[in-house]
Structure formats: structure tokens, C-alpha cells
Design a protein around this motif. Sequence first.
Motif, mmCIF file in Angstrom:
data_model
loop_
_atom_site.group_PDB
_atom_site.id
_atom_site.type_symbol
_atom_site.label_atom_id
_atom_site.label_comp_id
_atom_site.label_asym_id
_atom_site.label_seq_id
_atom_site.Cartn_x
_atom_site.Cartn_y
_atom_site.Cartn_z
ATOM 1 N N THR A 423 -0.416 -6.100 -3.764
ATOM 2 C CA THR A 423 -1.312 -6.810 -4.830
ATOM 3 C C THR A 423 -0.596 -6.756 -6.137
ATOM 4 O O THR A 423 -1.510 -7.256 -7.028
ATOM 5 C CB THR A 423 -2.480 -5.594 -4.604
ATOM 6 N N GLY A 424 0.536 -6.770 -6.273
ATOM 7 C CA GLY A 424 1.400 -6.899 -7.307
ATOM 8 C C GLY A 424 1.594 -5.758 -8.093
ATOM 9 O O GLY A 424 2.116 -5.864 -9.438
ATOM 10 N N VAL A 425 1.573 -4.612 -7.554
ATOM 11 C CA VAL A 425 1.875 -3.369 -8.438
ATOM 12 C C VAL A 425 3.182 -2.756 -7.939
ATOM 13 O O VAL A 425 3.656 -1.691 -8.647
ATOM 14 C CB VAL A 425 0.919 -2.543 -8.159
ATOM 15 N N THR A 426 3.995 -3.157 -7.175
ATOM 16 C CA THR A 426 5.175 -2.733 -6.751
ATOM 17 C C THR A 426 6.132 -2.450 -7.863
ATOM 18 O O THR A 426 6.922 -1.443 -7.940
ATOM 19 C CB THR A 426 6.079 -3.534 -5.565
ATOM 20 N N ALA A 427 6.474 -3.534 -8.927
ATOM 21 C CA ALA A 427 7.313 -3.274 -9.843
ATOM 22 C C ALA A 427 6.771 -2.235 -10.944
ATOM 23 O O ALA A 427 7.756 -1.904 -11.371
ATOM 24 C CB ALA A 427 7.258 -4.711 -10.702
ATOM 25 N N SER A 428 5.736 -1.955 -11.072
ATOM 26 C CA SER A 428 5.171 -0.879 -12.007
ATOM 27 C C SER A 428 5.375 0.581 -11.510
ATOM 28 O O SER A 428 4.998 1.354 -12.049
ATOM 29 C CB SER A 428 3.780 -1.337 -12.286
ATOM 30 N N ILE A 429 5.527 0.778 -10.095
ATOM 31 C CA ILE A 429 5.555 2.101 -9.475
ATOM 32 C C ILE A 429 6.849 2.796 -9.862
ATOM 33 O O ILE A 429 8.041 2.153 -10.131
ATOM 34 C CB ILE A 429 5.581 2.069 -8.028
ATOM 35 N N THR A 430 6.703 4.146 -10.305
ATOM 36 C CA THR A 430 7.776 5.026 -10.876
ATOM 37 C C THR A 430 9.035 4.977 -9.805
ATOM 38 O O THR A 430 8.607 4.933 -8.571
ATOM 39 C CB THR A 430 7.366 6.123 -11.254
ATOM 40 N N PRO A 431 10.106 5.536 -10.207
ATOM 41 C CA PRO A 431 11.190 5.690 -9.483
ATOM 42 C C PRO A 431 10.742 6.870 -8.089
ATOM 43 O O PRO A 431 11.172 6.566 -7.025
ATOM 44 C CB PRO A 431 12.294 6.376 -10.250
ATOM 45 N N ILE A 432 10.076 7.790 -8.478
ATOM 46 C CA ILE A 432 9.558 8.804 -7.582
ATOM 47 C C ILE A 432 8.719 8.014 -6.479
ATOM 48 O O ILE A 432 8.934 8.375 -5.271
ATOM 49 C CB ILE A 432 8.876 9.933 -8.168
ATOM 50 N N GLY A 433 7.713 7.334 -6.978
ATOM 51 C CA GLY A 433 7.069 6.503 -6.124
ATOM 52 C C GLY A 433 7.737 5.688 -5.157
ATOM 53 O O GLY A 433 7.317 5.429 -3.832
ATOM 54 N N LYS A 434 8.798 4.821 -5.723
ATOM 55 C CA LYS A 434 9.489 4.015 -4.975
ATOM 56 C C LYS A 434 10.131 4.754 -3.796
ATOM 57 O O LYS A 434 10.435 4.327 -2.796
ATOM 58 C CB LYS A 434 10.557 3.208 -5.756
ATOM 59 N N LEU A 435 10.641 5.964 -4.059
ATOM 60 C CA LEU A 435 11.320 6.762 -3.368
ATOM 61 C C LEU A 435 10.434 7.261 -2.049
ATOM 62 O O LEU A 435 11.023 7.123 -0.964
ATOM 63 C CB LEU A 435 11.934 8.133 -3.805
ATOM 64 N N VAL A 436 9.103 7.548 -2.470
ATOM 65 C CA VAL A 436 8.113 7.748 -1.378
ATOM 66 C C VAL A 436 7.842 6.550 -0.529
ATOM 67 O O VAL A 436 7.951 6.687 0.635
ATOM 68 C CB VAL A 436 6.682 8.120 -1.946
ATOM 69 N N LEU A 437 7.840 5.377 -1.126
ATOM 70 C CA LEU A 437 7.709 4.123 -0.247
ATOM 71 C C LEU A 437 8.889 3.792 0.658
ATOM 72 O O LEU A 437 8.777 3.418 1.731
ATOM 73 C CB LEU A 437 7.336 2.973 -1.052
ATOM 74 N N VAL A 438 10.133 4.144 0.027
ATOM 75 C CA VAL A 438 11.306 4.257 0.798
ATOM 76 C C VAL A 438 11.315 4.885 2.236
ATOM 77 O O VAL A 438 11.655 4.417 3.257
ATOM 78 C CB VAL A 438 12.358 4.526 -0.072
ATOM 79 N N SER A 439 10.718 6.143 1.768
ATOM 80 C CA SER A 439 10.485 7.293 3.042
ATOM 81 C C SER A 439 9.380 6.422 4.064
ATOM 82 O O SER A 439 9.845 6.667 5.324
ATOM 83 C CB SER A 439 10.088 8.644 2.690
ATOM 84 N N THR A 440 8.691 6.068 3.600
ATOM 85 C CA THR A 440 7.238 5.319 4.492
ATOM 86 C C THR A 440 7.865 4.407 4.997
ATOM 87 O O THR A 440 7.529 4.101 6.379
ATOM 88 C CB THR A 440 6.232 4.992 3.585
ATOM 89 N N MET A 441 8.696 3.406 4.451
ATOM 90 C CA MET A 441 9.131 2.196 5.313
ATOM 91 C C MET A 441 10.126 2.674 6.213
ATOM 92 O O MET A 441 9.952 1.830 7.270
ATOM 93 C CB MET A 441 9.905 1.329 3.957
#
Length: 473
Positions: A423-441
Motif C-alpha cells: 500500500t506504499g508503506v514499505t519505505a517507511s518501515i523501521t530497520p527492525i520491521g524490515k528484518l521481521v519482513l525479511v524473516s517472513t519472506m
Amino acid sequence: MPLSMLSAENEVAYIVTYVVIVAAIALLIAAGVRGVMRRKYRFTAPHKHMSAGRFIALGFAGVIFFGSLLLYLPITHRPGASVSYIEALFTSTSAVCVTGLTAFDTYDTYNFLGQLVIIILIQIGGLGIASVGVGIIAISGRRANIRDRYLVKEALNYDSFSGIIGLLRWVLMATLLFESVGAVLSIISFSRDYDFWRAVWMGIFHSISSFNNAGFDIVGGGAGLAPYADDVYMNVITTLLIIFGGLGFYAMQEIVTKRSFKRLSLNTKVAVSTTIALIVGGTLLLRLTNDISWLGAFFTSVSARTAGFQTVILGEFTSAGLLVVTILMFIGTSPGSTGGGVKTTTFFVLIRSITSIITNRDIGAFKRKFSNKTVFKAFLIFVTAMMVCVISTLILCITEPELEFMQILFEVVSAFSTCGLSTGVTASITPIGKLVLVSTMFIGRIGPLTAVTLLAVSPPPSVSRPEESISIG
């Protein structure tokens, strides 16, 4: 940090450091390939004490790590572009897991070398580590042993050892054929708006990304495929590549060889019928719940099932529309394909199980009955996938309090299903949040059942215990 922002001395130091890293990676890859060709060192065969699932997971993790180093190198960035290691890791994971979630525009951030690294990672991730490794053996004409065949069987989610190497050869040939034809047809479309060589590269990149359900594009400007929202020709080419890539290699082989729906196996019948039902149903629901064209609804319905290309702005969708897309992403593609999700066959078995309980009939379809093992596996995959999404959503709700719940849930399901829509929020996610998404992917790509087996320990000696019922429901 881009080289233009460094002093002359630091620039030399950075260049030397990264050249050493790239050289080391190249030597490791060369040593691995050479070992396979000589049959002395088998990186495609698991250790005798390591399960196939763990070996495949480690293979994906290794490719992601090396890819992140390459994408972190300033020599892969455009002048003035700055990429942190977390962002490079996020992009590498998204490419290997054929997801498509990005924190920035791929074309505006990475130069030709960076884009080449990304498309190679997509190709490896789409085919699978084991398929690529054993494919080298198959093409070279050397005989694959039982461990090689077992790895490919697990990687392609195939239920038999019979004809597994023949299937792998067909997978490689089909991939080359679909991507080549798709590239030529895409080049024709891109050549209308770009010069010849740019159109050629965009066509190749787009074809590989589409067939592998990756969702990466190099149109630039952060627009995705929005400039081609009304281009019927481009929409049809892209959706066909997505559909065939997500149908499953075994299903495609059966369709080509048997050429009759009645002669197809139960697995292929379920995959084909469910795919058609989801595309038609998704198109109707998206058209009814959002102010978009029929072409936009059709493209989004196809892309939502793990491809991740966008011709419409999802941030402007209604809550009902976002829910429809979320459900389509969660279901995903078919087994043995380049896509993710819980898979069409899992969804079909769950629906048939519910209807069979209501009608008091055997659980099955097409005059065949599903085994109890199949039903149990379907429910286990569904519940495990739900748990992964719930846990990831909970963590992101804590780390990203400024985002709405639906935005977070959408991002998590997109990551797990390796879809890549946002929905256009990926860039605004914090580094910790990105690591969570990395694990989820990562979990979504290797599969929830494989992820569970990574944590499995040796069971204790079997002990017969008394049985007792509890109240359910």
C-alpha cells in the motif's frame, strides 16, 4: 555510501575491500560449480545428518547473504544513491524469495550491474537452489544420485522419485522457452517508449521477473507498471507469464503432454480449476469493491497471487478491496511453481473438507478421495501460515505504531506469500520491521512446513498413553 561522497583515500580503500569481497564470492561459486562437475564435492547433496529441508533453507540463506553483499557494493548503485546494509539485505531477500517488496525504486537506485545481480537472484530463487545445482549435473550429462534426486523432489514439491530428473530437464527447458518468448514480446511493447537497448534489457528483466512471480520492475520513477495500466497487449503478456509460472511445472508438463483435462492427475485438475476460479472470482470482487476498470481488476487479481506487479494504486483501494487482495495473496499459486502462499491445492482441500463435513460425504473431488494425510497436511500448512502472519503482524504493530493495522497486515501477508504488493508503506518501515519482513519472506519461500522442520528435534521413545476425549467447538 556512494563513492562520490568519499575522499580519494577512502575511495581506494572501499574499492579494494569490495574487490576482495567480490573475488572471494566468485571463487566460492567457482569452487562449488567445479566440485559439482567433478563430482568430488556435492553442495547439492545434504550432509548425512542434515535433512533436505534444512539443506535447502541453508542454500537460500547463503544466496541471500551473498546477494546482500553484492547489492551493498557502491559499484552496483547509481551515482548519489545510498543503500544501507539492511536495505540491501531486504532487497536480496525479496529477490531470492521472488517477493518484489522494495524500500526504493529498483531502476532509480541500482545501475545495470545491480539490476543484473537482482535478476540472477530472482532466477535462482524462482527455480530453487536444489533445482539449479542438480540442473547443472543434468545438463552436463552426469548421473544424479539418490540424494540429488531427493533434493529436487523436495524443492519441486513432487510426490515421486520416478522421472524426477526428466522433470527437472523439462523445468529448465520450459523456463528458458517461456522467458525467451516473454522477453521478445515485452521488448516489442517497451520499444514504443524507450530506445532499443533499454527496451531489450527491460524486456528480459520483465520476462524473468514475471515468469518467476517476482514483481520487480525497472520502469523507474516508482510508478511500477502504472504507465501500462491501459495497455491490453502488455497486460496480457504479463498475466500469461504470471499464470504459467504460478501453475506449477509438473502441472504444465501434464497439460502439454496429455492435452486432455480428463487425463490429467488429480493434483493438476485441482491446480487448474482453482486457479481459474480465483482469477475469475478475484476479478469480479475487485471490480465490485473498487473504482477500477475490468482490465485493472483482472490484472490485480492475477498479480495478487504472488506476482506483485501494480498497475493501480493499492493505497486508494477500499477496505473490502484490500481484504480481497489479502485473501488472494495468502492463497497464492500452485505447488511446484515459482510463487508462494499456502497454495491453491491447500485452499481447495480445506474448502472441500468443510463442504464434505456439512454434506456428510467423503473428502475429495473429480471422483477421487483425498487421503487423511493430505487433509491433515493442508490444515497444518494453513494453521502454521496463519501463526506466522499473526506473530509478524503483532511485532510490526509494536515497532510501527504510526501505521494502520490493515497496512501492516497487508504488508505481512504480502511478504509471507512472496507477493510484493504494498500500500506504499514499505519505505517507511523501521530497520527492525524490515528484518521481521525479511524473516517472513524467508519462511514464506521455503514453506511453513519446512520452517517447522528446521526446529524439529529427535522425538523421545514412543510411549503408549491412554486416550481421552475433550469438548471441541
